[in-house]
Write a protein that holds these residues in place. Sequence first.
Motif, PDB file in Angstrom:
ATOM      1  N   ARG A 196      12.126  37.495  -8.796  1.00 39.69           N
ATOM      2  CA  ARG A 196      11.555  38.879  -8.875  1.00 39.69           C
ATOM      3  C   ARG A 196      10.279  38.877  -8.918  1.00 39.69           C
ATOM      4  N   VAL A 197       9.599  37.922  -9.132  1.00 44.79           N
ATOM      5  CA  VAL A 197       8.090  38.001  -9.149  1.00 44.79           C
ATOM      6  C   VAL A 197       7.572  38.570  -7.896  1.00 44.79           C
ATOM      7  N   LEU A 198       8.338  38.077  -6.845  1.00 41.50           N
ATOM      8  CA  LEU A 198       8.008  38.913  -5.427  1.00 41.50           C
ATOM      9  C   LEU A 198       9.222  39.973  -5.562  1.00 41.50           C
ATOM     10  N   PRO A 199       9.261  40.773  -4.222  1.00 47.19           N
ATOM     11  CA  PRO A 199      10.430  41.558  -4.223  1.00 47.19           C
ATOM     12  C   PRO A 199      11.848  40.787  -3.723  1.00 47.19           C
ATOM     13  N   ALA A 200      12.683  41.291  -4.009  1.00 44.31           N
ATOM     14  CA  ALA A 200      13.915  40.431  -3.943  1.00 44.31           C
ATOM     15  C   ALA A 200      14.273  40.261  -2.343  1.00 44.31           C
ATOM     16  N   VAL A 201      13.650  40.972  -1.461  1.00 43.59           N
ATOM     17  CA  VAL A 201      13.870  40.658   0.020  1.00 43.59           C
ATOM     18  C   VAL A 201      13.636  39.132   0.257  1.00 43.59           C
ATOM     19  N   PHE A 202      12.589  38.560  -0.375  1.00 44.23           N
ATOM     20  CA  PHE A 202      12.062  37.299  -0.188  1.00 44.23           C
ATOM     21  C   PHE A 202      13.129  36.220  -0.677  1.00 44.23           C
ATOM     22  N   GLU A 203      14.145  36.662  -1.211  1.00 40.87           N
ATOM     23  CA  GLU A 203      15.263  35.773  -1.568  1.00 40.87           C
ATOM     24  C   GLU A 203      16.079  35.528  -0.683  1.00 40.87           C
ATOM     25  N   ARG A 204      15.880  36.158   0.543  1.00 43.74           N
ATOM     26  CA  ARG A 204      16.969  36.163   1.594  1.00 43.74           C
ATOM     27  C   ARG A 204      16.695  34.869   2.675  1.00 43.74           C
ATOM     28  N   VAL A 205      18.008  34.508   2.737  1.00 44.14           N
ATOM     29  CA  VAL A 205      17.908  33.170   3.591  1.00 44.14           C
ATOM     30  C   VAL A 205      18.526  33.462   5.080  1.00 44.14           C
ATOM     31  N   GLY A 206      18.312  32.682   6.185  1.00 43.09           N
ATOM     32  CA  GLY A 206      19.052  32.775   7.491  1.00 43.09           C
ATOM     33  C   GLY A 206      20.244  32.146   7.160  1.00 43.09           C
ATOM     34  N   ARG A 207      21.413  32.304   8.078  1.00 40.83           N
ATOM     35  CA  ARG A 207      22.607  31.635   8.026  1.00 40.83           C
ATOM     36  C   ARG A 207      22.598  30.253   8.246  1.00 40.83           C
ATOM     37  N   GLY A 208      21.579  29.779   8.624  1.00 39.01           N
ATOM     38  CA  GLY A 208      21.412  28.060   8.855  1.00 39.01           C
ATOM     39  C   GLY A 208      20.876  27.679   7.660  1.00 39.01           C
ATOM     40  N   GLY A 209      20.574  28.488   6.785  1.00 37.73           N
ATOM     41  CA  GLY A 209      19.912  27.787   5.334  1.00 37.73           C
ATOM     42  C   GLY A 209      18.306  27.933   5.192  1.00 37.73           C
ATOM     43  N   ALA A 210      17.673  28.370   6.337  1.00 40.43           N
ATOM     44  CA  ALA A 210      16.243  28.547   6.131  1.00 40.43           C
ATOM     45  C   ALA A 210      16.009  29.663   5.364  1.00 40.43           C
ATOM     46  N   PRO A 211      14.922  29.697   4.428  1.00 39.56           N
ATOM     47  CA  PRO A 211      14.407  30.869   3.819  1.00 39.56           C
ATOM     48  C   PRO A 211      13.833  31.799   4.718  1.00 39.56           C
TER      49      PRO A 211
END
Length: 486
Positions: A315-330
């Motif tokens: 949460r140092v950056l917005p939580a959206v950047f925690e998202r990853v693709g279904r293949g595992g890539a951020p």
Amino acid sequence: MQIASAPTGLIRKSLGTGALLVFSATASSPMAVLAGAIVATYASTGVTGTPLGFLVIAAALLFFSVGYLAMARYVSSAGVFYAALAAGFGRFWGVVAAPVVLLGYNAIQICLYGLLGAVVSGSIGGTWWVWSLIAWAAVALVGVLKARISVGLLGVVLAVEVGVILLFILTSFTHPAGGSVSFAPLNPGNLLVPGIGGVVAFCAASFVGYESAAVYSEESRSPQAVSKAAYSALILLGLLYALAAWAMAVAVGPDKVVDQSRDPASGLPFSILETHASPLLGGVATTLVVTSVFAAMVSFHNSIARYTFSLGRERVLPAVFERVGRGGAPIAGSVLQSVIALPVILVFALTDADPVAIMFSWLSGVAAIAVLLMMAVTSLAAIAFFRKGGGTDESAWQRFVAPLIGAVLVGAALLTTLVNLSAVLGAPEDSTTKWLVPGAVAAAAVVGLIWASVLKTSRPEVLENVGQGQPRPLAVIEQDLIGRSL
């Protein structure tokens, strides 16, 4: 590519030593170092002891690696420099470091678009920035794919370019100027001359990226895999660069290598392959420079995406950047890096800046200063971490001696780079604009300092998560903060 409906995290235990080695070695772009950095070092410094310079820098980075990799076994985070400073000096300083790391890695990734565009346009025609934009689209696509797809692509590129560099070395040593191999380039007296500062700066910049194995520590199959990959990449690159630089001097003669490097008509280094091996190899090698640079861009893109992921997760950056693709890539971090790169390319294109002399040289200078700074400070953070009781099995060599030597040597390389900015950037000695390069790094640190102060006063629960690898429940953090205030 779909985004997971909820953050799923990086895929654990998915990358072995070989995959980590590929990411680390390709980030340094060996073919680009052969065709660019080695020739430029001879040309700009006039120092025939350049091969020894690569060995000296590799030795300095080896000392740094001891503490850095020992600490990485306990600080497992995709944002390794950021997390290392948090563990050693405190979470506040981890946040301060984050913008510096992101600036450095973004700068070196983006500067490569200028180099690639220039090489392709020089070979087959067209405008450099058109080729850069095509490369940008390809990197953006590869960046959101599963990590293993990137590994396969980069692994093939790395194997081929190492093979060509070894062929270059063999061809040069079997066709020495004057009929015998000269050892003059390995004579310390030919390194300890005016111009050594430029050699140190160019050589240090050539290694940036090997340390990125630790960025994948959360996805590695074991902590040992990270250490093996980083050490292997450093040793491989150090020997390869030193031998290639020596081979170039041997092939044209130590007394002529500087003049030949300064003459664009000489065609170094590929004219050696064309003359003594096959006329076709020059074109093949030029193609490999392009693929090598592209591979380095993908590798740095992956590293930046993971740093952004770690900052979003905590949460140092917005939580959206925690998202990853279904293949595992951020995927969110990957998209952000592409969004940052695009306008930078367009700005250099619209201002008609030289893609190599300005875009590549100046942004790579920013990257070298930022990463060397992080390496020196991280060595000190490793000492602090182990003095506070971190780790259990490390020796005094790993805890204190090697990190201290590493901090001194890398710090000396950083200072030398700053003193020799004119040579690194190709700017006049009296130029004041050259100080925009370290100024950008200082500005990033100021941004980090301001943001860390904001978090400390208004969102202390976020600061408590820094460097932890995953967010702790808010209730637990609030309980800890209440307990400290009592």
